[in-house]
Design an enzyme around this catalytic site. Structure first.
Site, PDB file in Angstrom:
ATOM      1  N   LYS A   1       9.553  -0.728  14.112  1.00  0.00           N
ATOM      2  CA  LYS A   1      10.145  -0.410  12.795  1.00  0.00           C
ATOM      3  C   LYS A   1      11.214   0.667  12.950  1.00  0.00           C
ATOM      4  CE  LYS A   1       5.906  -1.012  10.044  1.00  0.00           C
ATOM      5  NZ  LYS A   1       4.934  -0.290   9.228  1.00  0.00           N
TER       6      LYS A   1
ATOM      7  N   LYS B   1       0.841  -1.200   0.000  1.00  0.00           N
ATOM      8  CA  LYS B   1       0.000   0.000   0.000  1.00  0.00           C
ATOM      9  C   LYS B   1       0.877   1.252   0.000  1.00  0.00           C
ATOM     10  CE  LYS B   1      -3.516   2.321   2.710  1.00  0.00           C
ATOM     11  NZ  LYS B   1      -4.390   2.300   3.868  1.00  0.00           N
TER      12      LYS B   1
HETATM   13  O1  F6P Z   1       2.288  -4.288   9.911  1.00  0.00           O
HETATM   14  C1  F6P Z   1       1.939  -2.979   9.683  1.00  0.00           C
HETATM   15  C2  F6P Z   1       1.400  -2.750   8.300  1.00  0.00           C
HETATM   16  O2  F6P Z   1       1.253  -1.382   8.121  1.00  0.00           O
HETATM   17  C3  F6P Z   1       0.085  -3.469   8.039  1.00  0.00           C
HETATM   18  O3  F6P Z   1      -1.020  -2.781   8.484  1.00  0.00           O
HETATM   19  C4  F6P Z   1       0.124  -3.641   6.570  1.00  0.00           C
HETATM   20  O4  F6P Z   1      -0.770  -4.626   6.174  1.00  0.00           O
HETATM   21  C5  F6P Z   1       1.577  -4.034   6.367  1.00  0.00           C
HETATM   22  O5  F6P Z   1       2.275  -3.244   7.302  1.00  0.00           O
HETATM   23  C6  F6P Z   1       2.120  -3.852   4.993  1.00  0.00           C
HETATM   24  O6  F6P Z   1       2.062  -2.513   4.561  1.00  0.00           O
HETATM   25  P1  F6P Z   1       2.214  -2.129   3.050  1.00  0.00           P
HETATM   26  O7  F6P Z   1       1.105  -2.733   2.276  1.00  0.00           O
HETATM   27  O8  F6P Z   1       2.178  -0.621   3.017  1.00  0.00           O
HETATM   28  O9  F6P Z   1       3.546  -2.643   2.570  1.00  0.00           O
END
Ligand code: F6P
Length: 543
Positions: free
Chosen positions: A508, A203
């Site tokens: 993180k 995302k």
């Molecule tokens: O683990 C935290 C998180 O933000 C989740 O909510 C999300 O599904 C995952 O990391 C991956 O995020 P991205 O799709 O932005 O790589």
């Protein structure tokens, strides 16, 4: 909790009774029909009769549902209101599975035309890959699709691709998530770069694990086929166009979605592309339609007949009245082997919060602790503790009347086990029954006396059963949406934001500070444990 929800919960706590499931069944021959719900449109029978509830408790739970104004909140979510207030976002994964043709507005903009366009783009692309019209850089048909993502960008499509394996007639889906190189090394073994398509699913397109894996995949590909091959072998599933371009993926090959789709709710978006390619877009859409049917049930059914509402309230009862710590999710389907893992993110990332709507601390437990494994394997692993351990662990059994394929009597045996486990948990085995069984088997009096306490099952361990007609894309959509809405309802009861995830950020941040230190940078302020471990790591690291 909101004041009236709290008062009603305290009332339940005060009037807590020592219910016996066995007695409840004995005194009420209609208990099953009273506490079960057949939902034709969902192809589902939900049995919640083996729970620690009677009419009074059930009515108390319904009062809580009314007081919490669940339907008002649900209407607000479905209408695109920004109910994720800490991120100032609407929560509209439900719009992705909306085929009603109506409008849904965010900031005065109807989001549906864009969603319809995105679905069409997925459809066209998945069909091209499946038919071979889309080819790799050397003109070969794609045979393997590697989804690189983590969390919601991995668990959903991975779980669903496994669940719907029997419907897969397209390129083989492979999933890489862990930053541990073992994941990508082992996943790429035996793959042919000429026939492999990578879907970089993120995302944000900034997630360390995903970008690291994507870069390794990129160099694996380019060292075999050259830089120009990237265009034909890399696709991005993301909301972040800028970062996608920076990575070197042509925005033409980007499948977008929007910030109103949370990561753990994104399977319904382009994040599901690997699944659509594997099972075909029609099947993918059927999954969306199953979820849409569940949403309709959720919005339009009175609380006392509303399956996700009842599930949420029973979970709430165990969490906040009985004080049971965890919940087991037990799919009696090998196809659902990753469902408990998927649900762990869905449930625990959503409701693992301790700050309420007004920004204050909560003084009650939120978030169900979810764990599980498919039956019957789990019976030979942790069921001992479920049956005779000192804690009570409520369980959800999930099963199918018809499997995608019958083989001999496998399925009858599987289902017999599922029904029997729920029965054993609820009704146990008394001293008298255990004694008689041993007498019938001819055991000596001494052996019987010694064994008896160990052979007794106290029972009274609650469970619910979701029995679907069959495992199809449609019923998988129902199942996933069912839990999504259960999680949503519980978030309202606990008065928390189920749609942010600030709790994953600190780790993180600290990891990137430590990484700098491993790379020889000066880092201040490490505690002695972290720096001790780090020193041992750096000293022992073989380069
Ligand atoms: O683990 C935290 C998180 O933000 C989740 O909510 C999300 O599904 C995952 O990391 C991956 O995020 P991205 O799709 O932005 O790589």
């Amino acid at each position: 909790m909101q004041k009236d929800v709290k008062e009603l919960t305290q009332k339940l706590q005060k009037n807590k009774k020592d219910l016996s499931i066995k007695k409840l069944f004995k005194t009420d021959p209609d208990r099953f029909s009273r506490f079960s719900k057949q939902a034709e449109e969902l192809h589902l029978l939900y049995d919640y009769s083996r729970n620690l509830i009677d009419k009074e408790i059930f009515d108390g739970l319904m009062d809580i549902a009314e007081a919490a104004r669940i339907n008002d909140y649900a209407q607000r979510m479905f209408a695109g209101e920004k109910i994720n207030w800490t991120e100032d976002r609407a929560v509209l994964h439900t719009a992705l599975r909306d085929f009603s043709g109506g409008k849904i507005e965010v900031d005065g903009q109807d989001v549906m035309p864009e969603i319809v366009k995105a679905r069409e783009k997925m459809k066209v692309f998945s069909e091209k890959v499946r038919s071979g019209e889309f080819k790799g850089s050397t003109g070969k048909k794609i045979s393997t699709v590697v989804n690189i993502g983590i969390g919601g960008s991995d668990l959903g499509p991975r779980m669903a691709a496994l669940a719907l394996r029997a419907f897969s007639d397209g390129p083989r889906p492979v999933f890489v998530s862990n930053v541990d190189a073992a994941d990508i090394i082992e996943s790429l073994k035996g793959l042919d770069p000429e026939t492999t398509l990578f879907l970089v699913a993120s995302k944000t397109f900034t997630t360390q694990e995903t970008i690291t894996n994507a870069l390794s995949a990129r160099s694996w590909l380019t060292s075999a086929l050259g830089e120009d091959a990237v265009e034909k072998h890399f696709v991005a599933l993301s909301t972040n166009r800028e970062e996608v371009e920076r990575f070197g993926i042509d925005p033409e090959n980007m499948f977008g979605f929007w910030d109103f789709v949370g990561g753990r709710y994104s399977l319904w978006s382009s994040i599901g592309l690997s699944l659509a390619i594997s099972i075909g877009y029609e099947n993918f859409e059927s999954m969306l339609r199953g979820a849409e049917a569940l949403d309709k049930h959720f919005l339009e059914t009175e609380y006392s007949e509303n399956i996700p509402v009842i599930m949420a309230l029973i979970g709430f009862l165990y969490n906040n009245v009985y004080g049971f710590d965890t919940t087991a999710i037990l799919p009696y389907s090998q196809y659902l082997e990753r469902f408990p893992a998927y649900l762990q993110q869905g449930d625990m990332e959503s409701n693992g919060k301790s700050v309420n709507r007004s920004g204050g601390p909560v003084d009650y437990h939120t978030g169900q602790i979810i764990w599980g494994e498919p039956g019957t394997n789990s019976q030979h692993s942790f069921f001992q503790l479920l049956h005779q351990g000192s804690r009570i662990i409520p369980a959800d059994f999930i099963g199918y009347i018809n499997p995608p394929e019958r083989k001999g009597d496998h399925h009858d045996k599987l289902m017999a086990n599922m029904f029997a486990q729920g029965e054993a948990l609820a009704f146990g085995c008394t001293k008298e029954e255990a004694k008689k069984e041993m007498q019938d088997a001819g055991l000596s009096k001494e052996d019987i006396d010694m064994l008896l306490p160990h052979k007794v099952f106290r029972g009274n361990r609650p469970s619910s059963t979701l029995l679907f007609e069959e495992l199809t894309p449609y019923t998988l959509g129902v199942l996933i949406a069912l839990y999504e809405q259960k999680i949503f309802v519980q978030g309202i009861l606990w008065d928390i934001n189920s749609f942010d995830q600030w709790g994953v950020e600190l780790g993180k941040k600290l990891a990137s500070r430590i990484l700098k230190k491993i790379g020889d940078a000066e880092v201040e302020g490490l505690d002695s444990s972290t720096s001790g471990l780090l020193a041992a790591y750096i000293k022992g690291k073989e380069i």
